[in-house]
Design a protein around this motif. Structure first.
Motif, PDB file in Angstrom:
ATOM      1  N   GLU A 315     -30.741 -18.892 -42.556  1.00  8.86           N
ATOM      2  CA  GLU A 315     -30.492 -18.360 -41.225  1.00  8.86           C
ATOM      3  C   GLU A 315     -31.537 -17.297 -40.876  1.00  8.86           C
ATOM      4  OE1 GLU A 315     -26.649 -16.756 -40.608  1.00  8.86           O
ATOM      5  OE2 GLU A 315     -25.581 -18.616 -41.084  1.00  8.86           O
ATOM      6  N   LYS A 316     -32.001 -17.312 -39.633  1.00  8.35           N
ATOM      7  CA  LYS A 316     -32.864 -16.245 -39.138  1.00  8.35           C
ATOM      8  C   LYS A 316     -32.631 -16.084 -37.645  1.00  8.35           C
ATOM      9  CE  LYS A 316     -37.215 -16.973 -38.315  1.00  8.35           C
ATOM     10  NZ  LYS A 316     -38.674 -17.252 -38.430  1.00  8.35           N
ATOM     11  N   GLU A 317     -32.971 -14.928 -37.145  1.00  5.55           N
ATOM     12  CA  GLU A 317     -32.817 -14.672 -35.716  1.00  5.55           C
ATOM     13  C   GLU A 317     -33.804 -15.532 -34.927  1.00  5.55           C
ATOM     14  OE1 GLU A 317     -33.317 -11.014 -32.465  1.00  5.55           O
ATOM     15  OE2 GLU A 317     -33.793 -10.697 -34.587  1.00  5.55           O
ATOM     16  N   LEU A 318     -33.306 -16.165 -33.871  1.00  4.99           N
ATOM     17  CA  LEU A 318     -34.201 -16.874 -32.952  1.00  4.99           C
ATOM     18  C   LEU A 318     -34.546 -15.901 -31.829  1.00  4.99           C
ATOM     19  CD1 LEU A 318     -35.661 -19.461 -32.118  1.00  4.99           C
ATOM     20  CD2 LEU A 318     -33.621 -20.115 -30.830  1.00  4.99           C
ATOM     21  N   LYS A 319     -35.737 -15.344 -31.888  1.00  6.17           N
ATOM     22  CA  LYS A 319     -36.147 -14.336 -30.915  1.00  6.17           C
ATOM     23  C   LYS A 319     -36.511 -14.982 -29.587  1.00  6.17           C
ATOM     24  CE  LYS A 319     -37.733 -10.958 -34.329  1.00  6.17           C
ATOM     25  NZ  LYS A 319     -38.859 -10.114 -34.789  1.00  6.17           N
ATOM     26  N   GLN A 320     -36.274 -14.236 -28.520  1.00  8.44           N
ATOM     27  CA  GLN A 320     -36.614 -14.714 -27.186  1.00  8.44           C
ATOM     28  C   GLN A 320     -38.112 -14.565 -26.958  1.00  8.44           C
ATOM     29  OE1 GLN A 320     -34.339 -12.963 -24.026  1.00  8.44           O
ATOM     30  NE2 GLN A 320     -34.831 -14.622 -22.605  1.00  8.44           N
ATOM     31  N   PRO A 321     -38.817 -15.630 -26.565  1.00 11.61           N
ATOM     32  CA  PRO A 321     -40.267 -15.548 -26.361  1.00 11.61           C
ATOM     33  C   PRO A 321     -40.618 -14.554 -25.252  1.00 11.61           C
ATOM     34  CG  PRO A 321     -39.521 -17.838 -26.381  1.00 11.61           C
ATOM     35  CD  PRO A 321     -38.290 -16.992 -26.309  1.00 11.61           C
ATOM     36  N   LEU A 322     -41.691 -13.811 -25.455  1.00  6.84           N
ATOM     37  CA  LEU A 322     -42.177 -12.900 -24.423  1.00  6.84           C
ATOM     38  C   LEU A 322     -42.971 -13.642 -23.362  1.00  6.84           C
ATOM     39  CD1 LEU A 322     -43.338  -9.890 -26.642  1.00  6.84           C
ATOM     40  CD2 LEU A 322     -41.202 -10.107 -25.332  1.00  6.84           C
TER      41      LEU A 322
END
Length: 330
Positions: A315-322
């Motif tokens: 599991e890892k955080e799915l970051k929001q693209p800049l």
């Protein structure tokens, strides 16, 4: 300084959404984070309206303008019917360019049974390439109206087609000569043909008839941004599985070559659906019956801070693209 592409969500909240005039007594839904259209009460029916510019492509720009705007309306469960368009041409434009754009708009509108009812056309100082801004209007029965902000905890997340569809087509067209030298003509022609996959009108209307809570077409920022936009609009979190997200060979190889993340590449042509779990299998089967690929890739969660992707069991955080990956190469 603002990044290229969509204005970041925090700037939309702090600046844009604080300057929107009056509320409007018949406005049922206003645009917001992850909400790409508006809905206006017309009694038994609802008028759905959306507007979008086409700025990242030049070839087939008229086709994109019709289909991208039609997609936004269809994600509300509405049938796109009427289109207004502003065509802004660079100072060196000739009549041939204008004719190509309008021909694309005409053919695309006819293919979706849409009337082009107005707009504006001009040569605009300072532009390096044409920009087409469209506004689509559609109609839906009030009881069938849905929007991206109505996902529920436990809803299955269904993805149609796959990641990076529009980005694959744009990059293959804009960097064609380079890619032919690397992958060959046949490969690039297949990638360019992804252009014809970007409509989600058919799948949105099919899914809505069966029963969904929310739909969203992931455009700038790709699947990753689309998931965050739905989660933001609904006040939820999500869990998705990387291995369940279809990534076509052409998309994967182009992204590897340019060192791009396919999950953050503009993905018009894909549709994110939030549906009660009891409806998910029926929706997937109905779409596949119409030769529309669909997969359950995860679910929405009640904890809005938990936004994770599972890859290779981790599991890892799915970051929001800049910013969208497309801007790195076009």
């Amino acid at each position: 300084m603002l990044p290229v592409g969509k204005v970041p969500p925090e700037k939309l909240r702090d600046v844009v959404f604080k300057h929107l005039g009056v509320r409007g007594e018949r406005v049922l839904i206003k645009s917001g984070i992850g909400i790409d259209a508006s809905a206006i009460d017309f009694g038994d029916s609802v008028l759905v309206a959306s507007t979008d510019p086409i700025t990242g492509a030049e070839k087939h720009i008229g086709f994109y303008a019709v289909n991208i705007n039609a997609n936004d309306v269809a994600t509300f469960g509405a049938k796109p019917k009427w289109f207004l368009v502003s065509v802004l041409l660079p100072e060196n434009a000739d009549e041939k360019l204008l004719k190509e754009i309008m021909s694309d708009i005409d053919k695309s509108a006819k293919s979706l049974d849409i009337a082009v009812i107005g707009g504006h056309t001009e040569v605009t100082p300072g532009l390096k390439k044409p920009i087409v801004v469209g506004t689509m209007l559609g109609e839906v029965k009030k009881e069938k109206l849905v929007h991206a902000g109505n996902a529920k905890p436990g809803d299955a997340i269904i993805l149609t087609k796959g990641a990076g569809i529009e980005g694959t087509a744009i990059i293959a067209s804009e960097r064609e000569d380079e890619l032919v030298g690397v992958f060959g003509k046949e490969f690039v022609e297949r990638a360019k043909a992804f252009l014809w996959k970007i409509s989600v009108v058919k799948e949105a209307l099919i899914a809505n008839e069966i029963g969904v809570n929310a739909m969203h077409d992931p455009t700038e920022g790709g699947i990753a941004n689309g998931l965050h936009e739905m989660a933001d609009a609904s006040g939820l979190g999500f869990e998705v599985h990387y291995e369940r997200i279809p990534i076509a060979e052409e998309t994967r190889k182009i992204c590897e070559y340019f060192n791009l993340d396919p999950l953050s590449l503009i993905s018009s042509g894909a549709l994110l659906i939030a549906a009660p779990k009891e409806n998910a299998d029926e929706i997937v089967a109905a779409l596949k019956k119409e030769n529309l690929a669909a997969s359950v890739i995860g679910e929405f969660l009640g904890d809005k801070k938990k936004r994770i992707i599972i890859r290779d069991g981790a599991e890892k955080e799915l970051k929001q693209p800049l910013s969208d990956e497309l801007w790195k190469v076009v």
